[in-house]
Write a protein that holds these residues in place. Sequence first.
Motif, PDB file in Angstrom:
ATOM      1  N   LEU A 168      -3.667  -0.928   1.343  1.00  0.00           N
ATOM      2  CA  LEU A 168      -2.868  -1.140   2.260  1.00  0.00           C
ATOM      3  C   LEU A 168      -1.228  -1.690   1.863  1.00  0.00           C
ATOM      4  CD1 LEU A 168      -5.350  -3.310   4.213  1.00  0.00           C
ATOM      5  CD2 LEU A 168      -4.518  -1.039   4.659  1.00  0.00           C
ATOM      6  N   GLY A 169      -1.082  -2.303   0.809  1.00  0.00           N
ATOM      7  CA  GLY A 169      -0.066  -2.731   0.263  1.00  0.00           C
ATOM      8  C   GLY A 169       0.649  -1.444  -0.131  1.00  0.00           C
ATOM      9  N   LYS A 170       0.087  -0.457  -0.976  1.00  0.00           N
ATOM     10  CA  LYS A 170       0.717   0.812  -1.405  1.00  0.00           C
ATOM     11  C   LYS A 170       1.301   1.513  -0.270  1.00  0.00           C
ATOM     12  CE  LYS A 170      -0.131   4.151  -4.933  1.00  0.00           C
ATOM     13  NZ  LYS A 170      -1.319   4.938  -5.490  1.00  0.00           N
ATOM     14  N   LEU A 171       0.228   1.696   0.950  1.00  0.00           N
ATOM     15  CA  LEU A 171       0.989   2.363   2.247  1.00  0.00           C
ATOM     16  C   LEU A 171       1.908   1.847   2.748  1.00  0.00           C
ATOM     17  CD1 LEU A 171      -1.657   3.280   5.082  1.00  0.00           C
ATOM     18  CD2 LEU A 171       0.546   2.788   5.424  1.00  0.00           C
ATOM     19  N   ILE A 172       2.311   0.672   2.664  1.00  0.00           N
ATOM     20  CA  ILE A 172       3.412  -0.118   3.257  1.00  0.00           C
ATOM     21  C   ILE A 172       4.384   0.375   2.388  1.00  0.00           C
ATOM     22  CG2 ILE A 172       4.541  -2.374   3.934  1.00  0.00           C
ATOM     23  CD1 ILE A 172       1.546  -3.365   4.441  1.00  0.00           C
ATOM     24  N   ASN A 174       5.070   2.883   0.462  1.00  0.00           N
ATOM     25  CA  ASN A 174       5.510   4.379   0.813  1.00  0.00           C
ATOM     26  C   ASN A 174       6.289   4.446   2.156  1.00  0.00           C
ATOM     27  OD1 ASN A 174       4.140   5.413  -1.544  1.00  0.00           O
ATOM     28  ND2 ASN A 174       2.260   5.886  -0.487  1.00  0.00           N
ATOM     29  N   ILE A 175       5.964   3.562   3.064  1.00  0.00           N
ATOM     30  CA  ILE A 175       6.706   3.584   4.289  1.00  0.00           C
ATOM     31  C   ILE A 175       7.880   3.228   4.104  1.00  0.00           C
ATOM     32  CG2 ILE A 175       6.780   2.901   6.543  1.00  0.00           C
ATOM     33  CD1 ILE A 175       4.814   4.901   6.698  1.00  0.00           C
ATOM     34  N   ASN A 176       7.940   2.186   3.355  1.00  0.00           N
ATOM     35  CA  ASN A 176       9.403   1.604   3.214  1.00  0.00           C
ATOM     36  C   ASN A 176      10.255   2.568   2.297  1.00  0.00           C
ATOM     37  OD1 ASN A 176       9.359  -0.841   4.621  1.00  0.00           O
ATOM     38  ND2 ASN A 176       8.028  -1.986   3.156  1.00  0.00           N
ATOM     39  N   LYS A 177       9.584   3.085   1.244  1.00  0.00           N
ATOM     40  CA  LYS A 177      10.338   4.013   0.508  1.00  0.00           C
ATOM     41  C   LYS A 177      10.825   5.123   1.259  1.00  0.00           C
ATOM     42  CE  LYS A 177       7.930   3.840  -3.928  1.00  0.00           C
ATOM     43  NZ  LYS A 177       6.678   4.031  -4.546  1.00  0.00           N
ATOM     44  N   LEU A 178      10.209   5.735   2.313  1.00  0.00           N
ATOM     45  CA  LEU A 178      10.727   6.571   3.228  1.00  0.00           C
ATOM     46  C   LEU A 178      11.708   6.157   3.834  1.00  0.00           C
ATOM     47  CD1 LEU A 178       7.323   8.391   4.720  1.00  0.00           C
ATOM     48  CD2 LEU A 178       9.075   9.398   3.387  1.00  0.00           C
ATOM     49  N   ILE A 179      11.651   4.946   4.610  1.00  0.00           N
ATOM     50  CA  ILE A 179      12.929   4.320   5.206  1.00  0.00           C
ATOM     51  C   ILE A 179      14.087   4.172   4.363  1.00  0.00           C
ATOM     52  CG2 ILE A 179      13.801   2.158   6.637  1.00  0.00           C
ATOM     53  CD1 ILE A 179      11.035   1.954   7.450  1.00  0.00           C
ATOM     54  N   ARG A 180      14.001   3.668   3.092  1.00  0.00           N
ATOM     55  CA  ARG A 180      14.920   3.718   2.251  1.00  0.00           C
ATOM     56  C   ARG A 180      15.598   5.034   1.702  1.00  0.00           C
ATOM     57  NH1 ARG A 180      14.993  -0.231  -2.900  1.00  0.00           N
ATOM     58  NH2 ARG A 180      17.305  -0.176  -3.248  1.00  0.00           N
ATOM     59  N   GLY A 181      14.744   6.082   1.632  1.00  0.00           N
ATOM     60  CA  GLY A 181      15.305   7.471   1.412  1.00  0.00           C
ATOM     61  C   GLY A 181      16.166   8.063   2.481  1.00  0.00           C
ATOM     62  N   MET A 182      15.776   7.404   3.807  1.00  0.00           N
ATOM     63  CA  MET A 182      16.391   8.150   4.774  1.00  0.00           C
ATOM     64  C   MET A 182      17.618   7.578   5.029  1.00  0.00           C
ATOM     65  SD  MET A 182      13.007   8.482   7.230  1.00  0.00           S
ATOM     66  CE  MET A 182      11.754   9.639   6.826  1.00  0.00           C
ATOM     67  N   ASN A 183      17.627   6.096   4.917  1.00  0.00           N
ATOM     68  CA  ASN A 183      18.797   5.542   5.277  1.00  0.00           C
ATOM     69  C   ASN A 183      18.867   4.077   4.593  1.00  0.00           C
ATOM     70  OD1 ASN A 183      20.957   3.978   6.725  1.00  0.00           O
ATOM     71  ND2 ASN A 183      20.615   4.914   8.576  1.00  0.00           N
ATOM     72  N   VAL A 200       4.116  -5.499  10.508  1.00  0.00           N
ATOM     73  CA  VAL A 200       3.141  -4.439  10.286  1.00  0.00           C
ATOM     74  C   VAL A 200       1.539  -5.042  10.825  1.00  0.00           C
ATOM     75  CG1 VAL A 200       1.607  -3.539   8.432  1.00  0.00           C
ATOM     76  CG2 VAL A 200       4.202  -4.138   7.947  1.00  0.00           C
ATOM     77  N   ALA A 201       1.028  -4.460  11.511  1.00  0.00           N
ATOM     78  CA  ALA A 201      -0.528  -4.839  12.010  1.00  0.00           C
ATOM     79  C   ALA A 201      -1.227  -3.696  11.309  1.00  0.00           C
ATOM     80  CB  ALA A 201      -0.472  -4.853  13.275  1.00  0.00           C
TER      81      ALA A 201
END
Length: 395
Positions: A168-172, A174-183, A200-201
């Motif tokens: 679950l930690g890894k999934l989060i 990854n999402i944050n990496k995407l956000i960072r990469g985008m903006n 996060v829920a």
Amino acid sequence: MGKRKKIAERVTSLMDKPEMIRNIGIVAHIDHGKTTLSDNLLAGSGMISMELAGKQLFMDFDELEQARGITIDAANVSMVHEYQGKEYLINMIDTPGHVDFGGDVTRAMRAVDGAVVVVDAVEGAMPQTETVLRQALKENVHPVLFVNKVDRLLNELKVDKQEMQLRLGKLIDNINKLIRGMNEEKYKAGWRVDASAGSVAFGSALYNWAISVPQMKSTGIGFGEVYDYCQVGDMKTLAQKCPLYLAVNDMVIRFLPSPLKAQKERVGVIWHGDKTSKLYKSMEGCDPHGPIAFMVTDISVDPHAGEVATGRLFSGTLERGMELFISGVAKSNRVQQTGIFMGADRVEVEKIPAGNIAAVTGLRDAYVGSTVSSNKEATPFEDIKHVSEPVVTVA
Ligand code: GDP
């Protein structure tokens, strides 16, 4: 009085309190559980029974959609949620999750200020997750994360407690990496999702339960307990102790902005007219007394009332009989009815103030993407662009 009528009354009593409103979209890669999650939220608001949530697929009301099993048309629903003793109005837009319908997701993003990004705990972020996230950031729409299908980690992958949390930690991450990469700028400004803060829920929409870190104290259900209940297959107790709609709606109220806050940030991004004008100031301030500024994000056909233009009202108050101008059209259109959506049903309401999602009939010349205003010369909103593949303008 019918149940829906009662809900509609509570909804209308909150419509003129923009600080108590959240306009949200639920976005996901196909099959990650967007529809099942929407059902849970509807059940929480009393619109369908809790037993049916996850089985009824309330938002997929088109026969075509039922037949294909995927959501095609963006549908809307308004519901009331109580958080810390106060009632809030959540206007939720259902958005298509299939790659072919990217344009519809894009339109929905214009109407909302926040997005619940649903990700399958086993599959993690997928291409459409990335597309919807990118679109959200571009439209200045805040994301929160719902990690769905947590039950699959245990029942299918048979992970142990530690492995569950690691995944679950890894999934989060990854999402944050995407956000960072985008903006990067937004990422630094606090747009990342944060499990310990509560943006996060985690849960299972199919089995109607969810948890978030801040709620673990009050519910007594943490990751360990979730693991134990899943192990013995007791989803019912989980659904009773930590119902999904509470975790998700609380997260929405806490972390997604009200139109009052959001319009300050967003109007400059989606409207490029004169920043000293009365219209700009009124949109920025979400002023119900200002000129009308309504952005059409969907057109549907009602067998009785004809074409229904649904969209976001950024300024002014919509009422029956108003003469309004559609961008690019010389003559005015007269508003016939104003309403809100409750699933497939449209409920007529007398007035719709700034900050809400409105369904309007009588705007015969409007199309998806139209700007509707009281002033013929008003600058239209920026065209809605879909950003996943080559950028195209949605007409
Ligand atoms: P959408 O395409 O994102 O709207 O996804 P749906 O809500 O239609 O769900 C896709 C499939 O996943 C359906 O068969 C659901 O029953 C199933 N599903 C949804 N949520 C869960 C969950 O929490 N756990 C499991 N095991 N299956 C789920």
